[in-house]
Scaffold this motif. Structure first.
Motif, mmCIF file in Angstrom:
data_model
loop_
_atom_site.group_PDB
_atom_site.id
_atom_site.type_symbol
_atom_site.label_atom_id
_atom_site.label_comp_id
_atom_site.label_asym_id
_atom_site.label_seq_id
_atom_site.Cartn_x
_atom_site.Cartn_y
_atom_site.Cartn_z
ATOM 1 N N LEU A 196 88.615 -38.349 -61.198
ATOM 2 C CA LEU A 196 88.009 -38.780 -59.933
ATOM 3 C C LEU A 196 88.759 -38.170 -58.750
ATOM 4 O O LEU A 196 88.158 -37.702 -57.782
ATOM 5 N N LEU A 197 90.084 -38.176 -58.856
ATOM 6 C CA LEU A 197 90.912 -37.657 -57.770
ATOM 7 C C LEU A 197 90.627 -36.171 -57.522
ATOM 8 O O LEU A 197 90.513 -35.715 -56.385
ATOM 9 N N GLU A 198 90.491 -35.451 -58.628
ATOM 10 C CA GLU A 198 90.199 -34.016 -58.539
ATOM 11 C C GLU A 198 88.902 -33.757 -57.752
ATOM 12 O O GLU A 198 88.838 -32.897 -56.881
ATOM 13 N N LYS A 199 87.895 -34.562 -58.085
ATOM 14 C CA LYS A 199 86.602 -34.417 -57.408
ATOM 15 C C LYS A 199 86.724 -34.753 -55.921
ATOM 16 O O LYS A 199 86.138 -34.069 -55.073
ATOM 17 N N LEU A 200 87.491 -35.814 -55.631
ATOM 18 C CA LEU A 200 87.689 -36.210 -54.229
ATOM 19 C C LEU A 200 88.390 -35.095 -53.461
ATOM 20 O O LEU A 200 88.036 -34.758 -52.336
ATOM 21 N N ALA B 164 88.356 -32.039 -54.093
ATOM 22 C CA ALA B 164 87.464 -30.884 -53.945
ATOM 23 C C ALA B 164 86.402 -31.132 -52.871
ATOM 24 O O ALA B 164 85.514 -30.319 -52.655
ATOM 25 N N GLY B 165 86.479 -32.303 -52.236
ATOM 26 C CA GLY B 165 85.575 -32.594 -51.131
ATOM 27 C C GLY B 165 84.288 -33.289 -51.525
ATOM 28 O O GLY B 165 83.389 -33.466 -50.711
#
Ligand code: ZN
Length: 278
Positions: free
Chosen positions: A26-30, A32-33
């Motif tokens: 989830l953090l990665e997606k966040l 990435a904007g």
């Protein structure tokens, strides 16, 4: 985490646990904007009432020598789901049982209460329920509460005493005084989160005995008996047992229920009375 996804409850924020890997995804997606919308499907949940129990053993004082005082030794016998609870808190429960056995035949002028609480992990429910049953008079006569929670892990740190306000009281003073004589000085600090809290809230001098920092197996399936240190259990039992003995034995003077703890010379008096009996 005592969060809830059940009914509305102003005491709790809804909390959901997830794995580190899921969190990182989830953090990665966040990062990435991306704008994320998360939905939760709860299956098999139920809201029901269950009953928990406190187990209480009382040793009344010798009628002729009753000081009117009460001292309490406590632990909790429940555990969290999925954790066997060898250290949290079978260690404290076993030590409480052993202290009850050892102290069962001392001549006491102070009432001894050995209590193992239920439903500690659900929010100190057992100890709050117990304190609710105490009369003003009993609360006034209770001079100390020793809570034993996680006192046997070979992988945890040093024995430490925690009070709710972080200040010394009769319990920590006795603990550090006895500790210094038996093994080493026991430090104290500020921490709630166990059954000493409800007692402290009504004005009973109380402290949590625990090894700090805690072991990595805390609240996991790895909290098993193979990681229990007999030496650590023995050290705690001797320190708490001797501290309770100092309050409860007929030959030792009653303690003052003050935050400052016993006066200078309290321990010396005990030593001389012990020499006499020898
Ligand atoms: Zn515990």
């Amino acid at each position: 985490m005592n969060g809830t996804l059940g009914g509305t409850n102003s005491d709790f924020v809804p909390v959901l646990g997830l794995s580190k890997a899921q969190g990182e995804e989830l953090l990665e997606k966040l990062e990435a904007g991306e704008t994320l919308t998360v939905t939760v499907a709860v299956e098999g949940a139920e809201v029901s009432e269950s009953t928990s129990h406190n187990v209480i053993a009382t040793k009344k004082p010798d009628k002729e020598k009753d000081s009117g005082q009460i001292v309490i030794v406590g632990a909790h016998h429940d555990s969290v789901e999925g954790a066997p609870g060898a250290n949290d808190d079978a260690s404290g429960t076993a030590t409480t049982l052993e202290l009850a056995r050892v102290l069962s035949d001392i001549p006491n002028d102070t009432e001894l209460r050995f209590i193992t609480f239920g439903a500690e992990e659900n929010g100190l429910l057992g100890s709050y329920a117990y304190v609710d049953t105490l009369t003003e008079d009993e609360i006034g006569r209770t001079v100390g509460m020793f809570q034993l929670d996680m006192v046997g892990s070979r992988d945890a740190g040093k024995l430490t005493m925690f009070t709710v306000d972080g200040k010394a009281n009769i319990v920590t003073d006795l603990g550090s005084g006895v500790g210094a004589r038996l093994s080493e000085k026991v430090n104290y600090g500020k921490e709630g989160r166990s059954d000493h809290v409800p007692f402290s809230e009504v004005g009973v001098p109380a402290a949590l005995f625990i090894h700090s920092p805690t072991e990595p197996w805390y609240h996991t399936p790895e909290d098993t008996i193979d990681k229990i240190s007999k030496a650590k259990l023995q050290e705690v039992a001797e320190i708490v047992g001797a501290a309770v003995y100092l309050i409860a034995h007929e030959d030792t003077p009653p303690v003052k229920k003050t935050k400052a703890g016993p006066k200078k010379g309290f321990f010396n008096q005990f030593e001389s009375s012990q020499q006499e009996t020898e």
